[in-house]
Each structure stands twice: as C-alpha cells, then as structure tokens.
Design an enzyme around this catalytic site. Structure first.
Site, short mmCIF file in Angstrom:
data_model
loop_
_atom_site.label_atom_id
_atom_site.label_comp_id
_atom_site.label_asym_id
_atom_site.label_seq_id
_atom_site.Cartn_x
_atom_site.Cartn_y
_atom_site.Cartn_z
N HIS A 124 0.82 -1.20 0.00
CA HIS A 124 0.00 0.00 0.00
C HIS A 124 0.86 1.26 0.00
O HIS A 124 0.65 2.19 -0.79
CB HIS A 124 -0.91 -0.03 1.23
CG HIS A 124 -1.98 1.01 1.23
ND1 HIS A 124 -3.31 0.70 1.21
CD2 HIS A 124 -1.92 2.37 1.23
CE1 HIS A 124 -4.03 1.82 1.21
NE2 HIS A 124 -3.20 2.84 1.23
N GLU A 125 1.87 1.28 0.87
CA GLU A 125 2.71 2.46 0.98
C GLU A 125 3.57 2.67 -0.27
O GLU A 125 3.83 3.80 -0.67
CB GLU A 125 3.60 2.37 2.22
CG GLU A 125 2.85 2.23 3.53
CD GLU A 125 1.89 3.37 3.80
OE1 GLU A 125 2.06 4.45 3.20
OE2 GLU A 125 0.97 3.18 4.61
N HIS A 128 1.71 4.57 -2.90
CA HIS A 128 1.80 6.01 -2.66
C HIS A 128 3.16 6.55 -3.09
O HIS A 128 3.25 7.62 -3.69
CB HIS A 128 1.58 6.31 -1.18
CG HIS A 128 0.20 6.01 -0.70
ND1 HIS A 128 -0.92 6.23 -1.45
CD2 HIS A 128 -0.23 5.51 0.49
CE1 HIS A 128 -1.99 5.88 -0.76
NE2 HIS A 128 -1.60 5.44 0.42
#
Length: 245
Positions: A124-125, A128
């Site tokens: 997820h990170e 980003h």
C-alpha cells in the site's frame, strides 16, 4: 494513505487502523518511547528486529512489492531498504505511512501483526511512493490528489481482496469490490483531513472512475499473488521491449 482516526503525524498520507475499520496507511504518528526488550531464558526478538526480518522477507519474496520496486527504479526512484524504510513504534492503531517530505515509508513495528499484514502495508505504501515518484502529487492541500492515490492504493494493494473482506464480514453485495475501494479511500481521507464526510465522498466520486482504472504499474488489478506475478512478468517484458527500441 488510508485512514485511522485522526492522528498527529509527520507526513501527508494515512495509515491502517486495526479492527473492524481496518485501514491500510496513516500519516506518521508521533514516536513512542523505545520499549525495553523482554528478558527470558531464550532470547526474544524485539519488535524492531521482528519488523526488520518481516520487511526483508517482503522485499525479497512478495510479487506485488517486487513489481513496485522495479517500477520505482524504472521511474528513476530506486528504493534502498536502509534509506527508505524505518521500523518505529507508533501511537494509536496505525500500521504505517508514507512520509512524502522525507521520501520514506514508516512501518509501525508495534502494530504490524504478522507477515501477511506486513506484505499488505508495504504494498500500500509503495503505491503512494510510486505515485509520488511519477506525478506532482500535492499531498498537503489537494483532496482530489489524495483521493486518487487512496483509490489506487485500495484497488491495487489487495486491501479489498475477497479474503480480507470476509474477515471484515463484508461480502455479497453487487459491485462490492468497487464499494470497498471507495469506502476505504474515504476513510483514509477522513483520517488525515479535517473535512466532512460529504467533502471526502465528493472528492473520491470526482476522481474514482479515472483513478480506479489507472492500474500502473500492474497493468491490471492484481486480485491475488498469481495476478501480481503475471503483472511483474508483463512489466519486465514491457521494459525489455522499450529498451530495445
């Protein structure tokens, strides 16, 4: 950037809240005092040591993460484990976050539960981080930019996989996958922006179609590790093709 209840932190993105409203990313929370390792007859790994070992396994074996690392390198943003990841204790129930100002991912070593959880948080990170690398994302003032990256992270990281949704006791609705992605993006925005739910919903709705259909660097929605492996092979072949032109 997905959200937990409002936390004070160092970066523009949000993290994952444990429990029924489990959300994947969080603005960096304030660090806690370092805990002393437990004493016992057998040596016990500290939270930091466990975090470092799980992170290493994720970077070396997880197909989602391996693709994202290749894509970051291809985009001129090569990732270094020692420079770009930090295992820290965090306040609250957040699991991690992307600090855009420092270009660093923080992993909340006191809240990441197991290897599967670590895999999902890092994926997820990194989505980003990939968005930060490839585009001029205004994390701090543009709700639409934040909404777009949150939609992409929820869509491409496995946050809304069937298994995860069953554990949350959410399943069986028409277009449930899209609903999950939209809801988790909204939760993330509310975790890091002092705005109403209506404003967050409006931002997500405005960007949803284009950002939901933006599957870079996967090329498809990787619903499981098999899809992610295929996506990684496709990306490698695409990279080789363009390098020969």
């Amino acid at each position: 950037m997905a959200g937990a209840p409002d936390e004070q932190g160092r970066g523009p993105l949000a993290g994952e809240q444990l429990g029924q409203q489990d959300v994947t990313c969080q603005v960096f929370p304030e660090q806690l005092a370092v805990r002393k390792p437990q004493q016992g007859f057998f040596p016990v790994l500290t939270n930091n040591q466990k975090c470092q070992l799980m992170l290493l396994k994720t970077l070396e074996t997880n197909p989602y993460v391996k693709l994202l690392l290749d894509a970051m390198k291809h985009s001129g943003c090569a990732v270094n484990k020692e420079r770009h990841f930090s295992c820290e204790d965090c306040n609250g129930n957040v699991s991690g976050g992307f600090d855009a100002s420092a270009c660093q991912i923080v992993l909340c070593q006191n809240n990441i539960r197991n290897q599967t959880h670590m895999n999902r948080v890092v994926t997820h990170e990194l989505i980003h981080a990939f968005d930060h690398c490839r585009a001029h994302v205004d994390w701090f003032t543009s709700v639409r930019h934040l909404a777009c990256s949150e939609v992409r992270a929820a869509n491409l990281s496995g946050d809304c996989s069937l298994v995860n949704e069953i554990f949350r006791l959410h399943f069986g609705l028409k277009q449930h996958y899209q609903t999950c992605v939209r809801d988790r993006a909204i939760l993330s925005i509310l975790a890091v922006r002092n705005i109403s739910k209506e404003v967050a919903q409006k931002a997500v709705d405005e960007v949803f179609e284009s950002c939901f259909n933006d599957h870079e660097p996967f090329g498809r929605i990787p619903h499981n590790k098999t899809y992610a492996r295929y996506s990684h092979k496709d990306f490698q072949n695409r990279d080789r093709y363009y390098s020969n032109i």
